[in-house]
Design a protein around this motif. Structure first.
Motif, mmCIF file in Angstrom:
data_model
loop_
_atom_site.group_PDB
_atom_site.id
_atom_site.type_symbol
_atom_site.label_atom_id
_atom_site.label_comp_id
_atom_site.label_asym_id
_atom_site.label_seq_id
_atom_site.Cartn_x
_atom_site.Cartn_y
_atom_site.Cartn_z
ATOM 1 N N TYR A 442 0.714 -1.496 -0.104
ATOM 2 C CA TYR A 442 0.321 0.347 -0.153
ATOM 3 C C TYR A 442 0.711 1.137 0.572
ATOM 4 C CZ TYR A 442 -3.383 3.646 1.994
ATOM 5 O OH TYR A 442 -3.880 4.577 1.356
ATOM 6 N N SER A 443 2.430 1.318 0.585
ATOM 7 C CA SER A 443 2.578 2.399 1.104
ATOM 8 C C SER A 443 3.913 2.683 0.249
ATOM 9 C CB SER A 443 3.429 2.272 1.969
ATOM 10 O OG SER A 443 3.369 1.809 3.292
ATOM 11 N N LEU A 444 4.065 2.137 -1.498
ATOM 12 C CA LEU A 444 4.448 1.851 -2.264
ATOM 13 C C LEU A 444 3.758 1.962 -3.419
ATOM 14 C CD1 LEU A 444 7.355 -1.448 -2.344
ATOM 15 C CD2 LEU A 444 7.900 0.622 -2.145
ATOM 16 N N LYS A 445 2.935 2.000 -3.418
ATOM 17 C CA LYS A 445 1.414 2.577 -4.687
ATOM 18 C C LYS A 445 1.122 4.030 -4.041
ATOM 19 C CE LYS A 445 -1.580 1.840 -7.852
ATOM 20 N NZ LYS A 445 -0.960 1.005 -9.217
ATOM 21 N N ILE A 446 1.534 4.264 -2.699
ATOM 22 C CA ILE A 446 0.884 5.456 -2.770
ATOM 23 C C ILE A 446 2.087 6.486 -3.444
ATOM 24 C CG2 ILE A 446 -0.232 6.873 -0.646
ATOM 25 C CD1 ILE A 446 -2.559 5.413 -1.672
ATOM 26 N N SER A 447 2.678 6.253 -2.756
ATOM 27 C CA SER A 447 4.066 6.687 -3.009
ATOM 28 C C SER A 447 4.838 7.125 -4.230
ATOM 29 C CB SER A 447 5.350 6.610 -2.388
ATOM 30 O OG SER A 447 5.773 5.634 -3.313
ATOM 31 N N SER A 448 3.883 6.167 -5.595
ATOM 32 C CA SER A 448 4.493 6.056 -6.708
ATOM 33 C C SER A 448 3.620 7.169 -7.581
ATOM 34 C CB SER A 448 4.654 4.854 -7.131
ATOM 35 O OG SER A 448 3.531 4.121 -7.229
ATOM 36 N N THR A 449 2.085 7.159 -6.884
ATOM 37 C CA THR A 449 1.086 7.488 -8.035
ATOM 38 C C THR A 449 0.597 8.791 -7.107
ATOM 39 O OG1 THR A 449 0.143 5.585 -8.127
ATOM 40 C CG2 THR A 449 -1.459 7.461 -8.472
ATOM 41 N N ALA A 450 0.941 10.805 -7.530
ATOM 42 C CA ALA A 450 0.651 11.421 -7.264
ATOM 43 C C ALA A 450 -1.160 11.338 -8.245
ATOM 44 C CB ALA A 450 1.493 12.567 -7.731
ATOM 45 N N PRO A 451 -1.470 11.891 -7.255
ATOM 46 C CA PRO A 451 -3.102 13.012 -7.410
ATOM 47 C C PRO A 451 -3.248 13.355 -8.819
ATOM 48 C CG PRO A 451 -3.033 13.393 -5.468
ATOM 49 C CD PRO A 451 -1.810 13.331 -5.709
ATOM 50 N N GLU A 452 -3.844 13.157 -10.173
ATOM 51 C CA GLU A 452 -4.103 13.928 -10.789
ATOM 52 C C GLU A 452 -5.575 14.226 -11.048
ATOM 53 O OE1 GLU A 452 -2.526 13.448 -14.164
ATOM 54 O OE2 GLU A 452 -1.096 11.480 -13.156
ATOM 55 N N PRO A 453 -5.182 15.884 -11.805
ATOM 56 C CA PRO A 453 -5.578 16.997 -11.611
ATOM 57 C C PRO A 453 -6.666 16.752 -12.339
ATOM 58 C CG PRO A 453 -4.032 17.555 -13.250
ATOM 59 C CD PRO A 453 -3.682 15.936 -12.559
ATOM 60 N N ASP A 454 -8.138 16.699 -12.050
ATOM 61 C CA ASP A 454 -9.427 16.755 -13.100
ATOM 62 C C ASP A 454 -9.635 18.071 -14.065
ATOM 63 O OD1 ASP A 454 -10.024 19.261 -11.498
ATOM 64 O OD2 ASP A 454 -11.202 18.486 -9.978
ATOM 65 N N GLU A 455 -10.772 17.699 -14.662
ATOM 66 C CA GLU A 455 -10.899 18.624 -15.804
ATOM 67 C C GLU A 455 -11.201 20.097 -15.765
ATOM 68 O OE1 GLU A 455 -14.810 19.640 -19.593
ATOM 69 O OE2 GLU A 455 -14.231 17.865 -18.123
ATOM 70 N N PHE A 456 -11.548 20.810 -14.287
ATOM 71 C CA PHE A 456 -11.600 22.265 -13.718
ATOM 72 C C PHE A 456 -9.992 22.643 -13.722
ATOM 73 C CE2 PHE A 456 -11.664 25.090 -10.344
ATOM 74 C CZ PHE A 456 -12.712 25.903 -11.251
ATOM 75 N N ALA A 457 -9.352 21.754 -13.020
ATOM 76 C CA ALA A 457 -8.274 21.766 -12.680
ATOM 77 C C ALA A 457 -7.342 22.236 -13.973
ATOM 78 C CB ALA A 457 -7.204 21.008 -11.550
ATOM 79 N N THR A 458 -7.148 20.596 -14.395
ATOM 80 C CA THR A 458 -6.771 21.155 -16.247
ATOM 81 C C THR A 458 -6.592 22.792 -16.510
ATOM 82 O OG1 THR A 458 -8.557 19.702 -17.642
ATOM 83 C CG2 THR A 458 -6.288 18.984 -16.551
ATOM 84 N N HIS A 459 -8.028 23.111 -17.082
ATOM 85 C CA HIS A 459 -8.718 24.450 -17.255
ATOM 86 C C HIS A 459 -7.664 25.463 -16.577
ATOM 87 C CE1 HIS A 459 -11.135 27.685 -19.203
ATOM 88 N NE2 HIS A 459 -11.169 26.628 -19.884
ATOM 89 N N GLN A 460 -7.518 25.300 -15.322
ATOM 90 C CA GLN A 460 -7.324 26.682 -14.375
ATOM 91 C C GLN A 460 -5.542 26.224 -14.717
ATOM 92 O OE1 GLN A 460 -9.082 25.634 -11.063
ATOM 93 N NE2 GLN A 460 -9.243 27.347 -10.577
ATOM 94 N N ILE A 461 -4.983 25.220 -15.289
ATOM 95 C CA ILE A 461 -3.155 25.335 -14.907
ATOM 96 C C ILE A 461 -3.418 25.980 -16.241
ATOM 97 C CG2 ILE A 461 -1.697 23.703 -15.689
ATOM 98 C CD1 ILE A 461 -3.032 21.136 -13.509
ATOM 99 N N VAL A 462 -3.720 25.121 -17.742
ATOM 100 C CA VAL A 462 -3.742 25.997 -18.876
ATOM 101 C C VAL A 462 -3.836 27.850 -18.880
ATOM 102 C CG1 VAL A 462 -3.994 25.637 -21.654
ATOM 103 C CG2 VAL A 462 -4.142 23.728 -20.400
ATOM 104 N N GLU A 463 -5.183 27.979 -18.425
ATOM 105 C CA GLU A 463 -5.111 29.049 -18.980
ATOM 106 C C GLU A 463 -4.782 30.096 -17.795
ATOM 107 O OE1 GLU A 463 -10.023 31.297 -18.286
ATOM 108 O OE2 GLU A 463 -9.376 30.239 -16.743
ATOM 109 N N GLY A 464 -3.957 29.933 -16.691
ATOM 110 C CA GLY A 464 -3.761 30.729 -16.069
ATOM 111 C C GLY A 464 -2.014 30.625 -16.929
ATOM 112 N N LEU A 465 -1.602 29.380 -17.263
ATOM 113 C CA LEU A 465 0.392 29.287 -18.475
ATOM 114 C C LEU A 465 -0.147 30.676 -19.443
ATOM 115 C CD1 LEU A 465 1.205 26.008 -18.163
ATOM 116 C CD2 LEU A 465 2.337 27.659 -16.896
ATOM 117 N N LEU A 466 -1.646 30.191 -19.869
ATOM 118 C CA LEU A 466 -1.646 31.306 -21.453
ATOM 119 C C LEU A 466 -1.596 33.030 -21.371
ATOM 120 C CD1 LEU A 466 -4.439 29.051 -23.242
ATOM 121 C CD2 LEU A 466 -1.588 29.275 -23.909
ATOM 122 N N THR A 467 -2.333 32.739 -19.914
ATOM 123 C CA THR A 467 -2.651 34.543 -20.023
ATOM 124 C C THR A 467 -0.870 35.177 -19.027
ATOM 125 O OG1 THR A 467 -4.302 34.244 -18.726
ATOM 126 C CG2 THR A 467 -3.378 35.884 -18.103
#
Length: 589
Positions: A442-467
Motif C-alpha cells: 500500500y505504501s509503495l503504491k501511494i508513494s508512486s501515484t500522485a493525484p491527477e488534476p480533474d477537468e476543471f483543474a487542467t483548464h485552470q492550469i492551462v488558462e493561467g499559463l496562457l494568460t
C-alpha cells in the motif's frame, strides 16, 4: 415584345463585337435588355453619406491632368437606370450605357469615350467600418464600364452628376470614391446629388469637395498619434516627403520618380531627423526613442496601407509613416510632447491621444506647441505575470493487491484463535507476514501515484499559463521578457520558451508593431497526458486569442485560433511551463 427581342439581338451583337461570346454573356445581355425596356425605374432610398462600399452600384472618379477617368459598376437589377433612351441616332445599347452620368469642367459639359464595357464579377470593397453598414441585395456580377471625359486647361471646378429624376432625386444607390492625380480625395461615400470638386493643381493633397461630407479620414498633410500602452509609449507621425524636403535637402533636384535606393536614403534621413525632434518627456524626464521605424504608406478608402520599398515612388505624392517607441515599465502619470515641425502654411497639427480607456482627438498649435497627457485612469491595473497555483485534490484508494493481502491477514488471525498452540503459532506468523506485506504494498503504491488534476483543474492550469504568456509578450525588451517568465518558467527553460513565443504567437501589425493579447477565450484542453516523471504532463489544447493594436490612428482587432502542446510540471500546487510548441495559428475573419 418585339422591341425586347430587337434589343436583345443588338446587345448580343455588341457582345460578339467585343469578343465576349459566352452563353452567360448572351443570357445576361438579353436579361439586361429586357430590364432596360420592360421594367419601370425606381427611386433609391435615402442613404447615409458613409458606407458607400456596400452600395449595389459604384463609381470610381479619377481626375488626371487632362481628363477624368470613370470606372462604373452597375448592379444587374439597376442596369436600366444607367442607360439613356434611344434618341433615334442609331447609338447602340453599349454606347448609351453610363451616358446619364454627367461631368462638367467649370461651365463646359464633358463628352465621354467608352473604353471598355462588359459583365464581370463585382469588386469586393471592405473597410474596418463595413460591418456597420449592411449591404443591400446585390448581384454577384456587374456591368463594368470604363469611360474617359477629356478636358482642356486646369478647371477650377469639376462637377459630377449621377442619374437623377426631374425633381433631383437619385435614381439609384451609387457609392463613390474619388482621387486627384493619385491622391485620395474621399473615403467611401455616396454620390446622391451633383457634387463639385475643387482641384488644387499645385498640390493635389489639398483638393477637396464643396460638400464636407465627401472627404477622407486623413485630411491634414501631417498628423500625429500618441499612444500610451502598458509597456511602451508610441509616437506615430504621418508626413509627406514634399514637406520633409522643406526641412532638409535630400539633393533630388528635379527628379519625380524615386528608385528603391532613393527610398532607402529617404527613410534613413527621416529616422535620423525625427529622432532628435518633437521631444518627449515622461513624468518630467526627457526621453529618447529606443527605436525609430519609417515606412512608406498610402492613404486610401480602405485606410492606411504599408507599401514595399520596391514599389514605384512618386516624389510629389509619397507619404511616410514614422513610429518612435519609448519603453516604460508601466503607464506614467504624465507625458508631455513638445512639437516643433509645422509644414509651410500649416499652423495646426491634429493629434490623437490614446490609452487603455480609449482615444481622444486634440490639436497642436504653432502658438502653443506642447501637448500633454495625464493619467486619470482609476481602475486600470498594470498587467504582471504570477505563479500558476492550482490545488489538485487526491482521493485515497486502497490498491487491490494490498487489499487482498490484508484480507488474508484477517483470515489467518481468525483461524489462529481456533487452533492449538503449534498451529496457532504458524497462523500468527502468517498473519504478521500478510499484514506487513499489505502495509508495504500500500505504501509503495501511494508513494508512486500522485493525484491527477480533474477537468476543471487542467483548464485552470492551462488558462493561467496562457494568460502569463500574453502578459510576457507585452514586454518590448528581451531581458524584461525573460524576467517576466520567472514566476511560471524555470530559468533553464526560458530561452526556448521565449523563442517559441516569438515564432508561434507574435501577431505583427502593418506598421511593424506587435499586437497585444486582450483576452483568451474558447479554451479546450484536448488531452492532459502524464509524462515519464510523475510530476510532468503534456497538454494538447486549442484556444482563441483576441489581439489588438493600433498604428497611425487605426485600431486593429482580430481573433487568432491556436493549437499547441504545453509541457508542464508540478511543484506542489505550483505549475510551471517547461516547453511550448505552437502547432497551428489561424486568423479568424
Amino acid at each position: 415584345m418585339m422591341w425586347t427581342r430587337m434589343v436583345s439581338m443588338l446587345l448580343s451583337r455588341f457582345i460578339s463585337e467585343i469578343g465576349e461570346c459566352s452563353k452567360t454573356w448572351v443570357w445576361v445581355g438579353s436579361a439586361l435588355a429586357s430590364l432596360a425596356f420592360g421594367a419601370s425605374q425606381s427611386h433609391a432610398d435615402l442613404v447615409s453619406p458613409y458606407g458607400g462600399e456596400t452600395a449595389p452600384n459604384f463609381v470610381e472618379l479619377s481626375v488626371q491632368p487632362d481628363h477624368v477617368r470613370v470606372i462604373l459598376e452597375v448592379d444587374l437589377s439597376d442596369y436600366p437606370i444607367f442607360v439613356i433612351p434611344d434618341d433615334g441616332s442609331g447609338a447602340s445599347l453599349a454606347e448609351r450605357t453610363g451616358q446619364n452620368i454627367q461631368i462638367w469642367a467649370d461651365e463646359v459639359e464633358l463628352t465621354s469615350t467608352t473604353n471598355t464595357i462588359d459583365v464581370r464579377p463585382r469588386i469586393t470593397r471592405q473597410t474596418a467600418a463595413s460591418a456597420q453598414y449592411r449591404p443591400r441585395p446585390r448581384s454577384e456580377n456587374v456591368v463594368f464600364v470604363d469611360m474617359e471625359f477629356p478636358f482642356n486647361g486646369k478647371p477650377e471646378r469639376i462637377t459630377f452628376i449621377p442619374p437623377l429624376s426631374p425633381d433631383g432625386i437619385p435614381l439609384a444607390s451609387l457609392g463613390v470614391v474619388a482621387e486627384h492625380m493619385g491622391v485620395p480625395v474621399t473615403d467611401y461615400r455616396y454620390l446622391s446629388q451633383a457634387e463639385t470638386m475643387l482641384p488644387d493643381w499645385d498640390d493635389p493633397w489639398f483638393t477637396k469637395f464643396e460638400n464636407p461630407n465627401l472627404t477622407r479620414h486623413h485630411k491634414s498633410s501631417m498628423m500625429s498619434f500618441l499612444a500610451m500602452e502598458p509597456r511602451v509609449i508610441r509616437h506615430e507621425i504621418i508626413l509627406r516627403l514634399t514637406d520633409f524636403e522643406t526641412w532638409t535637402d535630400l539633393n533630388f533636384e528635379g527628379a519625380e520618380r524615386l528608385t528603391p535606393d532613393d527610398v532607402a536614403r529617404i527613410k534613413s534621413g527621416v529616422s535620423d531627423f525625427l529622432e532628435m525632434r518633437n521631444l518627449l518627456a515622461v513624468d518630467g524626464k526627457p526621453m529618447k526613442p529606443e527605436t525609430v521605424q519609417v515606412s512608406r504608406i498610402e492613404v486610401g478608402a480602405e485606410g492606411l496601407r504599408v507599401l514595399p520599398d520596391e514599389a514605384e515612388a512618386n516624389r510629389k505624392t509619397m507619404l511616410l509613416g514614422v513610429v518612435l517607441s519609448y519603453p516604460v515599465a508601466t503607464l506614467p502619470s504624465r507625458v508631455d510632447l513638445a512639437w516643433e515641425l509645422f509644414p509651410n502654411g500649416l499652423d495646426v497639427i491634429p493629434i490623437t491621444l490614446s490609452d487603455p480607456a480609449g482615444a481622444v482627438p486634440s490639436q497642436i498649435y504653432a502658438s502653443d506647441p506642447v501637448v500633454s497627457w495625464n493619467n486619470h485612469l482609476k481602475t486600470w491595473v498594470n498587467p504582471k505575470t504570477g505563479p500558476v497555483v492550482v490545488k489538485v485534490a487526491g482521493v485515497t484508494q486502497v490498491p487491490s493487491f494490498a487489499f487482498g493481502l490484508g484480507f488474508l491477514c484477517l483470515i489467518c488471525a481468525y483461524l489462529s484463535l481456533q487452533r492449538t498452540n503449534g498451529q496457532r503459532l504458524i497462523l500468527l506468523g502468517l498473519t504478521g507476514a500478510f499484514g506487513a506485506a499489505a502495509i508495504v504494498t500500500y505504501s509503495l503504491k501511494i508513494s508512486s501515484t500522485a493525484p491527477e488534476p480533474d477537468e476543471f483543474a487542467t483548464h485552470q492550469i492551462v488558462e493561467g499559463l496562457l494568460t502569463n504568456i500574453g502578459t510576457t509578450m507585452l514586454e518590448t525588451r528581451d531581458d524584461n521578457a525573460v524576467a517576466a517568465m520567472e514566476p511560471y518558467v524555470e530559468a533553464i527553460n526560458r530561452d526556448k520558451v521565449q523563442a517559441e513565443m516569438r515564432r508561434g504567437l507574435s501577431v505583427t501589425l502593418p506598421s511593424g508593431a506587435m499586437a497585444r493579447v486582450e483576452a483568451i477565450s474558447d479554451l479546450n484542453v484536448e488531452s492532459f497526458t502524464p509524462g515519464e516523471d510523475r510530476n510532468q504532463h503534456q497538454v494538447l489544447a486549442n484556444w482563441t486569442a483576441r489581439v489588438s493594436g493600433g498604428h497611425w490612428g487605426h485600431l486593429h482587432r482580430q481573433a487568432v485560433s491556436y493549437r499547441g502542446l504545453l509541457d508542464v510540471s508540478r511543484h506542489g500546487d505550483h505549475w510551471m511551463l517547461d516547453d511550448l510548441t505552437i502547432i497551428s495559428a489561424k486568423t479568424e475573419g
